[in-house]
Motif scaffolding. Structure first.
Motif, PDB file in Angstrom:
ATOM      1  N   LYS A 127       0.829  -1.203   0.000  1.00  0.00           N
ATOM      2  CA  LYS A 127       0.000   0.000   0.000  1.00  0.00           C
ATOM      3  C   LYS A 127       0.866   1.256   0.000  1.00  0.00           C
ATOM      4  O   LYS A 127       0.564   2.238  -0.687  1.00  0.00           O
ATOM      5  CB  LYS A 127      -0.926   0.007   1.220  1.00  0.00           C
ATOM      6  CG  LYS A 127      -2.076  -0.973   1.115  1.00  0.00           C
ATOM      7  CD  LYS A 127      -2.944  -0.921   2.367  1.00  0.00           C
ATOM      8  CE  LYS A 127      -4.096  -1.920   2.274  1.00  0.00           C
ATOM      9  NZ  LYS A 127      -4.920  -1.922   3.512  1.00  0.00           N
ATOM     10  N   ARG A 128       1.951   1.223   0.781  1.00  0.00           N
ATOM     11  CA  ARG A 128       2.861   2.377   0.816  1.00  0.00           C
ATOM     12  C   ARG A 128       3.510   2.613  -0.537  1.00  0.00           C
ATOM     13  O   ARG A 128       3.610   3.745  -0.994  1.00  0.00           O
ATOM     14  CB  ARG A 128       3.935   2.167   1.892  1.00  0.00           C
ATOM     15  CG  ARG A 128       3.460   2.440   3.310  1.00  0.00           C
ATOM     16  CD  ARG A 128       4.639   2.614   4.249  1.00  0.00           C
ATOM     17  NE  ARG A 128       5.427   1.400   4.342  1.00  0.00           N
ATOM     18  CZ  ARG A 128       5.214   0.434   5.216  1.00  0.00           C
ATOM     19  NH1 ARG A 128       4.207   0.530   6.077  1.00  0.00           N
ATOM     20  NH2 ARG A 128       5.993  -0.641   5.244  1.00  0.00           N
ATOM     21  N   ARG A 129       3.953   1.512  -1.162  1.00  0.00           N
ATOM     22  CA  ARG A 129       4.589   1.637  -2.482  1.00  0.00           C
ATOM     23  C   ARG A 129       3.599   2.180  -3.512  1.00  0.00           C
ATOM     24  O   ARG A 129       3.943   3.022  -4.343  1.00  0.00           O
ATOM     25  CB  ARG A 129       5.148   0.283  -2.936  1.00  0.00           C
ATOM     26  CG  ARG A 129       6.446  -0.106  -2.251  1.00  0.00           C
ATOM     27  CD  ARG A 129       7.131  -1.256  -2.980  1.00  0.00           C
ATOM     28  NE  ARG A 129       6.352  -2.487  -2.896  1.00  0.00           N
ATOM     29  CZ  ARG A 129       6.506  -3.399  -1.941  1.00  0.00           C
ATOM     30  NH1 ARG A 129       7.394  -3.203  -0.986  1.00  0.00           N
ATOM     31  NH2 ARG A 129       5.789  -4.503  -1.955  1.00  0.00           N
ATOM     32  N   ALA A 130       2.348   1.706  -3.450  1.00  0.00           N
ATOM     33  CA  ALA A 130       1.322   2.181  -4.382  1.00  0.00           C
ATOM     34  C   ALA A 130       1.047   3.660  -4.166  1.00  0.00           C
ATOM     35  O   ALA A 130       0.877   4.429  -5.117  1.00  0.00           O
ATOM     36  CB  ALA A 130       0.047   1.376  -4.193  1.00  0.00           C
ATOM     37  N   ALA A 131       1.021   4.083  -2.907  1.00  0.00           N
ATOM     38  CA  ALA A 131       0.782   5.489  -2.586  1.00  0.00           C
ATOM     39  C   ALA A 131       1.937   6.367  -3.063  1.00  0.00           C
ATOM     40  O   ALA A 131       1.736   7.472  -3.569  1.00  0.00           O
ATOM     41  CB  ALA A 131       0.593   5.651  -1.078  1.00  0.00           C
ATOM     42  N   GLU A 132       3.178   5.859  -2.917  1.00  0.00           N
ATOM     43  CA  GLU A 132       4.346   6.611  -3.374  1.00  0.00           C
ATOM     44  C   GLU A 132       4.357   6.780  -4.884  1.00  0.00           C
ATOM     45  O   GLU A 132       4.751   7.823  -5.401  1.00  0.00           O
ATOM     46  CB  GLU A 132       5.629   5.894  -2.906  1.00  0.00           C
ATOM     47  CG  GLU A 132       5.855   5.993  -1.398  1.00  0.00           C
ATOM     48  CD  GLU A 132       6.967   5.079  -0.918  1.00  0.00           C
ATOM     49  OE1 GLU A 132       7.546   4.356  -1.766  1.00  0.00           O
ATOM     50  OE2 GLU A 132       7.234   5.083   0.296  1.00  0.00           O
ATOM     51  N   LYS A 133       3.910   5.747  -5.590  1.00  0.00           N
ATOM     52  CA  LYS A 133       3.850   5.822  -7.051  1.00  0.00           C
ATOM     53  C   LYS A 133       2.854   6.879  -7.516  1.00  0.00           C
ATOM     54  O   LYS A 133       3.082   7.591  -8.495  1.00  0.00           O
ATOM     55  CB  LYS A 133       3.481   4.461  -7.641  1.00  0.00           C
ATOM     56  CG  LYS A 133       4.612   3.436  -7.577  1.00  0.00           C
ATOM     57  CD  LYS A 133       4.172   2.123  -8.196  1.00  0.00           C
ATOM     58  CE  LYS A 133       5.294   1.088  -8.145  1.00  0.00           C
ATOM     59  NZ  LYS A 133       4.871  -0.214  -8.721  1.00  0.00           N
TER      60      LYS A 133
END
Length: 200
Positions: free
Chosen positions: A191-197
């Motif tokens: 979820k964090r990686r998706a939000a950063e993208k």
């Protein structure tokens, strides 16, 4: 649906949110307080009209009414019996004592006020335990029904395990909880990686 009656799956879910010793200690005291005060408050919920009127006074501190808290207690104990009959039978005296004392306390002039205070203090302690010790939101934000129903039984089993109850189950649960925690952390990382993208 069948997983609702699988003690390992249910307790692994709940245990994944309660693995830190400090948080577990907070829950050992906080969950029984929450349950007791909730039973006090639930006496104000009107009972179903089909229920007969039953009122028995054992003492000034122990009263039985056939009301919403009594029905809730019966539901909880029935569910716990399905999950683990021996542990449920061992827990029954505590649950019944909570019901009887909560019902008696509700008759006091300050009973509801005191129950609200216990609720507020206990919930604050629960959230602090999750935020500061576990570092994540409590189980109720992911499965509110499971968290409310399982909490008292999980605390009870934690104490039984310390007394040597079903060591094999305890070992299995520790392994299951470890896997569940790893799964939760993986999902959080994704979820964090998706939000950063999205930000990029």
């Amino acid at each position: 649906m069948s997983s609702l009656f699988d003690v390992r799956k249910q307790l692994a879910f709940y245990g994944a949110y309660h693995s830190h010793p400090i948080n577990v200690l907070i829950h050992i005291f906080g969950v029984p307080a929450l349950l007791w005060s909730a039973l006090v408050l639930a006496t104000r919920i009107p009972s179903p009209s089909f229920l007969p009127s039953v009122h028995h006074v054992f003492s000034d501190y122990l009263v039985f009414d056939l009301n919403t808290p009594a029905i809730t207690t019966a539901f909880y104990l029935t569910y716990y019996l399905i999950l683990d009959s021996t542990a449920a039978i061992l827990y029954a005296p505590q649950m019944i004592l909570s019901l009887l004392s909560a019902t008696a306390y509700a008759y006091r002039s300050n009973g509801i006020r005191d129950a609200v205070i216990v609720q507020v203090v206990s919930w604050v302690a629960q959230f602090l335990g999750h935020g500061l010790a576990e570092g994540r939101a409590p189980a109720l934000l992911d499965n509110i029904v499971g968290a409310f129903v399982l909490a008292p039984f999980f605390v009870h089993l934690e104490l039984l395990f310390k007394l040597g109850y079903r060591p094999e189950l305890q070992k299995q649960l520790k392994n299951d909880i470890g896997k569940e925690i790893a799964k939760i952390r993986k999902e959080q990382a994704e979820k964090r990686r998706a939000a950063e993208k999205k930000v990029i």
